[in-house]
Design a protein around this motif. Structure first.
Motif: not given
Length: 645
Positions: A588-594, A433-437, A551-557
């Motif tokens: 919604t700015q996005g993240l370079a690591g993911i 949910t974190v990565l998709s939302t 799929n780097d959800w650790i970085l995303g979270v």
């Protein structure tokens, strides 16, 4: 001017023209994707060159053309022309040709001049070229032997990898939560995958430059000529040539990163392996330094077992005849500068900032520097271990910075991952949910928001320290503590953010182009939008690589949770709709690591299939770098276009 040149005046003219063309092409490639299979590559260069032509045709003081690397105000070409003793009347024409012409129409002609005129070469010149080529080959053999022996240290790296996995169970949890099994690194499979660089790809680029493929037939005579051309151009680029006009001289002296990128491209055109250029760099540096030592400290004797002595016996001092023992505008080739530099106390806001030498290339005449930045660590040794055994020909330094904060946040993240709450969320699929939302953090599970508060303060502090360390790194480079040599910057996690902030600071300060040759960011906690990636890209003369895992959800979270918590804290009195708008704008700015960074000139490499989790960069960074093959001019690895995702 060189004391003795094996090239005729006409050949030196052609060599200078080739460097000018390579400089212009390298600048074009800075902001245009390098697609090996693009049939319109020629027309793309034509468009860029046409634009450059209109700028160049303006008056000499017109600022429209001043941005070109070939413009006289940049000071990149005219010192080279002067060193090669090219008639000053020809300089403006060479600059205009490089800026306004279709490359394919000229490279072949200039190469023909170099090779065909060689028939009239005297026996003395021929013998000197032969001696130079043999010295280069001997140095290459020495370098290759060193790289081979470095393989023995790989077992130590594998042990570190196993230790890292023991410390971190994130990879196992990560795979289990997504019901996926991560592939191990398979070098052969990856290098042969679609979009990767192969030997035949260089031939495609080769054909785009000129039509006559027989011109560079692999024979000993032409090989000697190629070596002589590259050696003299390199000598011209690093020599401390007197300037006649301050307005057309460079801001700083030394080996400019743009020169090195142009030489890398020119070596590709000539089908000369880059390791031979590295050998020439060592020869140029060591011959000049040896000449200086002979003048200043003739009373000192050197051990026969030292590498200096072996280099002399290999004919390198003989090769110094080509440079005439020219004074180099390089201050760090013999060691010093970054080693042991401690600058933290000068800033007050950064407690730890120290460069530590790593590898065996120090005090060996290296004309390029690598700075390696760890950003995720469980102990101080993790700042160095990921880079041990890395095989390249750079003089490498590890930046140890704010280890207390990096270890604290890494440990907090690890504890959070292994907590019962997080494991429960993973089983429920909350991380998906974190990565998709990406639209709103308010859609995240309330339990997850509460859990991230456990690491938020430490993460926020680490982000702040990384930004400050990046500015400090920019100060180090701008002051030339790397010895006025091109720098390659590589970092993962928060270390990647340090590098990005460094680039931003260099861009803001101005007149810092030519310091950084290549950049690799892995798992970077940097927003894709609103961070001025285009400006940072222009600071990097060569390849700029963004390595990411979807799929780097650790970085995303951790990264997104930081903004969520800040939003709630700062605007708790706002209406719900205002908070919703703020969260949307930040998240919604996005993240370079993911995800990929959609900026021309930046290579995006998806390593989702090879990275178990964010901490996997600790053990996997070397394997990723090996597959990137940074010594090649053109992009390597599987780069999937953003539009096809």
């Amino acid at each position: 001017m060189m004391a003795f040149s094996t090239l005729s005046p006409t050949q030196r003219y052609a060599a200078g023209a080739l460097l000018a063309l390579a400089l212009r092409q390298a600048q074009i490639h800075q902001t245009q994707p390098l697609d090996d299979d693009d049939p319109d590559a020629g027309s793309r260069d034509r468009c860029s060159s046409a634009s450059a032509s209109s700028s160049t045709s303006s008056s000499e003081g017109d600022g429209d053309s001043c941005h070109l690397w070939t413009h006289e105000s940049r000071g990149l070409l005219r010192p080279v022309f002067r060193f090669l003793d090219i008639d000053p009347k020809a300089w403006p024409g060479l600059e205009e040709t490089a800026a306004s012409s279709i490359i394919k129409h000229h490279v072949g002609a200039y190469l023909r001049i170099i090779f065909e005129e060689d028939d009239e070469k005297s026996s003395e010149r021929f013998e000197k070229e032969l001696a130079l080529a043999k010295a280069v080959d001997a140095m290459v053999m020495s370098l290759e032997a060193s790289l081979t022996s470095a393989e023995e240290s790989k077992e130590k790296d594998h042990k570190h990898e196993r230790d890292s996995h023991k410390r971190s169970n994130s990879g196992t949890l990560y795979s289990a939560s997504f019901g996926a099994t991560r592939k191990p690194f398979d070098t052969s499979e990856t290098k042969n995958s679609k979009g990767s660089f192969r030997e035949e790809d260089s031939l495609v680029q080769f054909e785009n430059v000129y039509d006559d493929k027989t011109m560079l037939e692999d024979n000993s005579v032409k090989y000697q000529q190629k070596v002589a051309v590259l050696y003299e151009l390199l000598s011209a680029c690093v020599a401390d040539t007197p300037q006649d006009n301050k307005k057309t001289s460079r801001v700083r002296k030394g080996y400019d990163a743009r020169h090195r990128v142009a030489l890398r491209l020119l070596a590709t055109w000539l089908d000369v392996k880059w390791i031979k250029m590295v050998a020439m760099e060592i020869m140029v540096a060591c011959s000049a330094m040896a000449a200086a030592k002979a003048d200043e400290q003739s009373q000192e004797s050197q051990s026969e077992k030292s590498k200096w002595a072996r280099w002399k016996r290999g004919g390198i001092i003989g090769a110094a005849a080509l440079t005439g023992g020219a004074l180099l505008a390089i201050t760090g080739a013999a060691g010093a500068g970054l080693s042991g530099s401690k600058m933290a106390r000068r800033t007050g806001s950064v407690e730890e900032f120290e460069f530590k030498p790593i590898g065996d290339n120090h005090n060996q005449g290296r004309l390029a520097v690598g700075i390696l930045v760890t950003g995720f660590a469980f102990e101080k040794e993790d700042f160095i271990k990921p880079w041990e055994g890395l095989e390249d020909n750079l003089e490498r330094y590890v930046l140890q910075w704010e280890s207390k904060y990096i270890i604290a946040v890494s440990t907090a993240i690890q504890d959070w991952i292994t907590s019962s709450v997080t494991m429960g969320l993973m089983k429920q699929g909350a991380m998906l949910t974190v990565l998709s939302t990406l639209v709103s953090a308010l859609a995240w599970p309330a339990t997850l928001l509460a859990a991230t508060d456990f690491i938020d303060s430490k993460w926020t502090m680490a982000i702040d320290r990384s930004d400050k360390a990046g500015k400090l790194l920019a100060e180090v480079l701008s002051k030339g503590l790397q010895g006025n040599r091109p720098v390659t910057l590589i970092g993962f996690s928060l270390g990647a953010r340090v590098i990005f902030r460094c680039l931003r600071k260099l861009a803001e300060s101005g007149d810092n182009e030519g310091l950084v040759e290549r950049v690799v960011l892995l798992g970077a906690p940097v927003s894709v939008k609103g961070e001025q990636w285009e400006i940072a890209r222009k600071i990097v003369a060569g390849r700029f690589v963004n390595v990411y895992s979807t799929n780097d959800w650790i970085l995303g979270v951790t990264f997104r949770a930081r903004y969520v918590c800040l939003s709630f804290w700062r605007f708790s009195s706002m209406l719900s709709r205002n908070l919703q708008f703020l969260s949307c704008s930040l998240l919604t700015q996005g993240l370079a690591g993911i995800q990929a960074v959609d900026v021309p000139g930046i290579e995006n490499v998806d390593v989702t299939d090879f990275i178990d989790g964010h901490s996997s960069y600790l053990s996997g960074v070397q394997q990723i770098l090996e597959q990137l093959e940074l010594d090649t001019y053109y992009p390597v690895f599987s780069c999937i276009p953003i539009s096809s995702r």
